[in-house]
Scaffold this motif. Structure first.
Motif, PDB file in Angstrom:
ATOM      1  N   ARG A 363      43.119  24.838  25.727  1.00  0.00           N
ATOM      2  CA  ARG A 363      43.208  26.007  24.845  1.00  0.00           C
ATOM      3  C   ARG A 363      42.424  27.214  25.398  1.00  0.00           C
ATOM      4  O   ARG A 363      42.626  28.346  24.963  1.00  0.00           O
ATOM      5  CB  ARG A 363      42.653  25.683  23.453  1.00  0.00           C
ATOM      6  CG  ARG A 363      43.615  24.878  22.623  1.00  0.00           C
ATOM      7  CD  ARG A 363      42.901  24.341  21.388  1.00  0.00           C
ATOM      8  NE  ARG A 363      43.712  23.327  20.761  1.00  0.00           N
ATOM      9  CZ  ARG A 363      44.640  23.584  19.843  1.00  0.00           C
ATOM     10  NH1 ARG A 363      44.847  24.817  19.445  1.00  0.00           N
ATOM     11  NH2 ARG A 363      45.351  22.606  19.330  1.00  0.00           N
ATOM     12  N   CYS A 364      41.469  26.935  26.293  1.00  0.00           N
ATOM     13  CA  CYS A 364      40.671  28.035  26.859  1.00  0.00           C
ATOM     14  C   CYS A 364      41.210  28.467  28.219  1.00  0.00           C
ATOM     15  O   CYS A 364      40.519  29.143  28.987  1.00  0.00           O
ATOM     16  CB  CYS A 364      39.202  27.644  26.959  1.00  0.00           C
ATOM     17  SG  CYS A 364      38.462  27.379  25.345  1.00  0.00           S
ATOM     18  N   LYS A 365      42.426  28.041  28.502  1.00  0.00           N
ATOM     19  CA  LYS A 365      43.057  28.458  29.758  1.00  0.00           C
ATOM     20  C   LYS A 365      43.876  29.711  29.461  1.00  0.00           C
ATOM     21  O   LYS A 365      44.642  29.735  28.493  1.00  0.00           O
ATOM     22  CB  LYS A 365      43.946  27.321  30.258  1.00  0.00           C
ATOM     23  CG  LYS A 365      44.491  27.521  31.634  1.00  0.00           C
ATOM     24  CD  LYS A 365      45.092  26.216  32.113  1.00  0.00           C
ATOM     25  CE  LYS A 365      45.900  26.421  33.373  1.00  0.00           C
ATOM     26  NZ  LYS A 365      46.404  25.147  33.891  1.00  0.00           N
ATOM     27  N   TYR A 366      43.687  30.730  30.300  1.00  0.00           N
ATOM     28  CA  TYR A 366      44.389  31.996  30.105  1.00  0.00           C
ATOM     29  C   TYR A 366      45.889  31.771  30.225  1.00  0.00           C
ATOM     30  O   TYR A 366      46.375  31.236  31.215  1.00  0.00           O
ATOM     31  CB  TYR A 366      43.921  32.984  31.173  1.00  0.00           C
ATOM     32  CG  TYR A 366      44.483  34.365  31.017  1.00  0.00           C
ATOM     33  CD1 TYR A 366      44.057  35.189  29.970  1.00  0.00           C
ATOM     34  CD2 TYR A 366      45.442  34.845  31.907  1.00  0.00           C
ATOM     35  CE1 TYR A 366      44.568  36.459  29.825  1.00  0.00           C
ATOM     36  CE2 TYR A 366      45.953  36.122  31.760  1.00  0.00           C
ATOM     37  CZ  TYR A 366      45.519  36.916  30.716  1.00  0.00           C
ATOM     38  OH  TYR A 366      46.032  38.165  30.571  1.00  0.00           O
ATOM     39  N   ALA A 367      46.611  32.147  29.150  1.00  0.00           N
ATOM     40  CA  ALA A 367      48.057  31.835  29.138  1.00  0.00           C
ATOM     41  C   ALA A 367      48.858  32.914  29.873  1.00  0.00           C
ATOM     42  O   ALA A 367      48.536  34.064  29.807  1.00  0.00           O
ATOM     43  CB  ALA A 367      48.520  31.729  27.706  1.00  0.00           C
TER      44      ALA A 367
END
Ligand code: NAD
Ligand SMILES: O=C(O)C(=O)C[C@@H](O)[C@H](O)[C@H](O)COP(=O)(O)O
Ligand code: ZN
Length: 367
Positions: A363-367
């Motif tokens: 969820r903390c990975k830049y989409a």
């Protein structure tokens, strides 16, 4: 010059290098229970080896050396950057020490950021089973964190500080004036560890950092002096309570279990990895209903004020988790995480399922 002293830490804070020799002599008299104050450095050490990196050499070395009146002084300059915290560079320095016949009655001075400090500290702790080390930190990060507390180390592959020692410096001499020549991105990255202290120990300090961000970003000397002294005092207190990280000291690792996971994989600075790691820890605490949304929002605000990232890119979350599994705090196959549990408070937990940790990383990975 002001001092912060306890059983294990001996720190001098100043706005120049002017009182460096005086601080060295005082530190030596203190640790040897010697009250003779009329010594000079030449009578304490037979030689001095200054380890620094190329950028610090260009910007700070002359200013520092001018204040050092010693007979035999050697300089060793490493390439700037994280890759120097390696076995290869370590071995090169040891070979240099052998070549110049550096004796046990020498002192190594680490003049630089956390890379120089961690590497030089490890050299000092192992060469001839230990020679004195003095830390002269020149980055914000090193002044508030890495120069204090005696953690030394080098990395192997993607595994940060996997080889190292606890070895206390004889003296940490902090000249906040050295931060003048620090590039802006290095200043910002250091703010990540500064913010860390507010989140682990001093909630009022978080308000200070939000309210005074302009002065701090403009590097007004008195604001810098205030934040460096505040952080150095907190770190000195924690290390004095728990030198070898058996308990309380783990709070200084807030953001690092997640952060070390992304640091090498994404090739980002340590400070940026820590702000991303603190965000992951916050998101996990929020998801587990341990903290309130308002506290998380405040964390986001402070990161924005200092241009700190909260998401990573260019790494696979499963690889991040693999690195987290080798964290030094772990035991009995459990990942130990330092999580926010309230305003200015963190706790170590080891009961979070790996799938939940993986989901948070994702969820903390830049989409
Ligand atoms: N031992 C500990 O307790 C501890 C704590 C925190 C971080 N660390 C370690 O510290 C390292 C990061 O330290 P860092 O952020 O200081 O990085 P760094 O040592 O790489 O320094 C950052 C950059 O700033 C340059 N620089 C340093 N001082 C300067 C100055 N005054 N003027 C101009 N340029 C200057 C350096 O050459 C380098 O390019 C990481 O390896 C991290 O693991 C250790
Ligand atoms: O001093 C400590 O203790 C810390 O954990 C400070 C951290 O900011 C620092 O990055 C430290 O080097 C991390 O240690 P590690 O044991 O996780 O490698
Ligand atoms: Zn750190």
């Amino acid at each position: 010059m002001e001092k912060i002293e306890n059983k294990v830490c001996n720190i001098a804070i100043d706005r120049s290098y002017k009182f460096f020799e005086e601080a060295m002599i005082l530190a030596n008299c203190k640790s040897n229970e010697n009250t003779t104050q009329d010594k000079d450095v030449n009578s304490i050490y037979d030689s001095v080896l200054v380890i620094t990196d190329q950028n610090v050499y260009n910007h700070q070395l002359n200013k520092f050396i001018d204040k050092l009146k010693v007979k035999t002084i050697y300089e060793y300059i490493i390439p700037a950057g994280e890759d120097s915290k390696s076995l290869g560079v370590y071995e090169e320095i040891i070979n240099y020490c052998i070549r110049i016949n550096l004796s046990r009655k020498s002192v190594i001075i680490a003049l630089g950021g956390g890379v120089v400090g961690d590497l030089a500290g490890f050299v000092a702790s192992t060469y001839m089973r230990g020679v004195d080390i003095v830390q002269v930190p020149t980055t914000l990060l090193a002044q508030v964190d890495s120069s204090i507390g005696g953690k030394t180390g080098i990395s192997i592959g993607n595994f940060k500080n996997i080889v190292g020692s606890f070895y206390q410096p004889k003296l940490v001499y902090i000249n906040v004036g050295a931060l003048e020549s620090l590039p802006i991105e290095e200043f910002e990255t250091g703010m990540s560890e500064v913010i860390k202290y507010s989140l682990i120990y001093d909630y009022e300090f978080l308000d200070y950092l939000i309210e005074n961000s302009e002065d701090i970003m403009e590097r007004k000397t008195e604001s810098l002096y205030y934040i460096v002294k505040k952080c150095a005092s907190i770190k000195a207190y924690v290390v004095d309570e728990d030198e070898k990280e058996g308990g309380l000291r783990k709070i200084l690792n807030f953001g690092h279990t997640f952060g070390h996971g992304v640091e090498k994989l994404c090739k980002i600075s340590h400070g940026h990895a820590v702000s991303i790691g603190m965000n992951m820890a916050f998101r996990l605490s929020l998801q587990q209903n341990i903290i309130e949304q308002g506290y998380y929002d405040k964390f986001i605000t402070v990161c924005e004020k200092y241009n700190l990232p909260i998401e990573f890119e260019d790494a696979d979350e499963k690889e991040v988790l693999e690195i987290m599994k080798s964290d030094k705090k772990n035991s009995f196959g459990k990942i130990h995480l330092v999580l926010p549990v309230g305003q200015g408070k963190v706790e170590v937990v080891n009961n979070i399922d790996e799938e939940i940790i993986l989901d948070i990383v994702k969820r903390c990975k830049y989409a």
